[in-house]
Write a protein that holds these residues in place. Structure first.
Motif, PDB file in Angstrom:
ATOM      1  N   GLN A   7      -5.539  -1.759  -0.539  1.00  0.00           N
ATOM      2  CA  GLN A   7      -5.839  -0.355  -1.260  1.00  0.00           C
ATOM      3  C   GLN A   7      -6.105   0.509   0.080  1.00  0.00           C
ATOM      4  O   GLN A   7      -6.207   1.512   0.191  1.00  0.00           O
ATOM      5  N   LYS A  24      -9.404   4.394  -5.661  1.00  0.00           N
ATOM      6  CA  LYS A  24     -10.441   3.379  -6.650  1.00  0.00           C
ATOM      7  C   LYS A  24      -9.878   2.693  -7.745  1.00  0.00           C
ATOM      8  O   LYS A  24      -9.195   1.302  -8.057  1.00  0.00           O
ATOM      9  N   PHE A  66      -3.359   2.403   1.198  1.00  0.00           N
ATOM     10  CA  PHE A  66      -3.060   2.910  -0.118  1.00  0.00           C
ATOM     11  C   PHE A  66      -3.630   4.398   0.058  1.00  0.00           C
ATOM     12  O   PHE A  66      -2.779   5.225   0.875  1.00  0.00           O
ATOM     13  N   GLU A  67      -4.928   3.759   0.575  1.00  0.00           N
ATOM     14  CA  GLU A  67      -5.365   5.473   0.765  1.00  0.00           C
ATOM     15  C   GLU A  67      -5.492   5.725   2.160  1.00  0.00           C
ATOM     16  O   GLU A  67      -5.565   7.805   2.173  1.00  0.00           O
ATOM     17  N   LEU A  88      -4.793  -4.328  -6.657  1.00  0.00           N
ATOM     18  CA  LEU A  88      -4.804  -3.653  -5.057  1.00  0.00           C
ATOM     19  C   LEU A  88      -5.342  -4.564  -4.733  1.00  0.00           C
ATOM     20  O   LEU A  88      -7.070  -5.173  -5.175  1.00  0.00           O
ATOM     21  N   GLY A 139       1.003  -1.517  -0.110  1.00  0.00           N
ATOM     22  CA  GLY A 139       0.181   0.290   0.687  1.00  0.00           C
ATOM     23  C   GLY A 139       1.002   1.290   0.120  1.00  0.00           C
ATOM     24  O   GLY A 139       0.351   2.774  -0.896  1.00  0.00           O
ATOM     25  N   ALA A 184       2.826   1.938  -3.486  1.00  0.00           N
ATOM     26  CA  ALA A 184       1.603   2.687  -3.789  1.00  0.00           C
ATOM     27  C   ALA A 184       1.283   3.891  -4.270  1.00  0.00           C
ATOM     28  O   ALA A 184       0.974   3.819  -5.177  1.00  0.00           O
ATOM     29  N   GLY A 226      -5.773   2.038  -7.805  1.00  0.00           N
ATOM     30  CA  GLY A 226      -6.139   0.196  -7.295  1.00  0.00           C
ATOM     31  C   GLY A 226      -6.329  -1.105  -8.370  1.00  0.00           C
ATOM     32  O   GLY A 226      -6.052  -1.532  -8.360  1.00  0.00           O
TER      33      GLY A 226
END
Length: 317
Positions: free
Chosen positions: A209, A196, A212-213, A204, A25, A28, A199
């Motif tokens: 994910q 979104k 990542f967020e 992901l 994540g 990413a 990902g």
């Protein structure tokens, strides 16, 4: 991404997140923030870039230091000894630069306004190869700190979304930059769809994910869901002009409709036929924007006064 590169990237993230979703994540997010090369690709882009550079050749240039580190670059037209007049800020989209916004900047300068065009970090003449919303908002704040309050701000795509975030003062520790008027051209109304989509693009899984967020909150102090500019546009209590093309293939026209539903202060202008990129230099769009910015509201008595009366009026305040 090119097809082969995407396949390799997806394979890499598949292996990485099987070992550590947390690391996947975070990697990413770093990849998400990498800016494209500032060199234009293709003959058409090269011609547009060269034309923009030529139009900004006589502009003053400045380096802007961002709080927390990083540099942005700014051009100023009609500044300095030319005296106080309406002051406008122009911001570009992701992978773009002030050179591609030169038609807009010079058109605004021709009205007599002082115009500041900013290159975000990793774009145009600004150093670096990374950008995220927090850095963009800090660049906008640095521009106001350097040049003074703006009467209006005009942004394209990502640059327009950054203006709304800056106007709302969403970033903790970064002062709000709230001009009297805002113009957003082909701008997204919220950012979650990008995360979104990215990902999904690189494959992901849900745990990676989430990490990542969550990186958005780490670098900005806000969750990605909070960057919903369609709500903010109505809350800032300023006139906002949304310019969008229904044939925009990069930012759906639904974003413009969400903005338009945000409040009575938001006006929507369709510029169909100009897509996502040509819209910033289309003459009908330039005419619409200059007309919208032609009058501003006096802070003293809330009356509407012509732009060209601003210098004399402000000297009397």
């Amino acid at each position: 991404m090119a097809n082969f590169t995407l396949k390799v990237t997806r394979l890499g993230f598949c292996l990485l997140q099987s070992l550590s979703p947390r690391i996947a994540g975070k990697v990413a997010f770093r990849l998400f923030c990498v800016t494209p090369s500032s060199k234009p690709k293709g003959e058409k882009a090269k011609r547009a870039h060269a034309a923009g550079v030529a139009k900004l050749a006589d502009a003053e240039r400045f380096r802007l230091r961002l709080s927390g580190g990083g540099l942005a670059h700014a051009y100023r037209l009609n500044g300095g000894a030319l005296g106080r007049r309406g002051r406008y800020l122009v911001t570009h989209g992701w992978g773009s630069s002030s050179a591609y916004m030169a038609d807009l900047a010079t058109t605004l300068a021709a009205t007599g306004a002082e115009v500041i065009a900013v290159d975000f970090p990793g774009h145009g003449c600004a150093a670096g190869r990374a950008l995220h919303m927090g850095m963009a908002v800090k660049a906008i704040a640095a521009a106001e700190a350097r040049f003074g309050a703006f009467d209006a701000a005009i942004g394209h795509s990502f640059g327009g979304a950054a203006l709304i975030v800056a106007a709302a003062g969403l970033l903790p520790g970064v002062p709000a930059v709230l001009p009297q008027k805002l113009v957003l051209i082909g701008s997204p109304s919220e950012m979650h769809w990008l995360f979104k989509g990215f990902g999904k693009l690189i494959g992901l899984g849900w745990p990676a994910q989430q990490v990542f967020e969550n990186e958005v909150r780490r670098v900005t102090g806000r969750r990605v869901e909070e960057f919903d500019a369609s709500r903010t546009a109505g809350a800032i209590q300023r006139p906002v002009l949304i310019v969008h093309a229904e044939d925009d293939k990069e930012v759906s026209a639904d974003h413009a409709r969400r903005y338009a539903a945000a409040g009575d202060e938001v006006r929507l202008h369709w510029a169909n036929g100009f897509g996502h990129r040509r819209i910033v230099a289309a003459q009908p769009v330039l005419d619409t924007i200059t007309s919208f910015l032609g009058e501003v509201i006096s802070d003293k008595d809330a009356e509407i006064i012509p732009l060209f009366d601003l210098p004399a009026r402000r000297m009397s305040l």
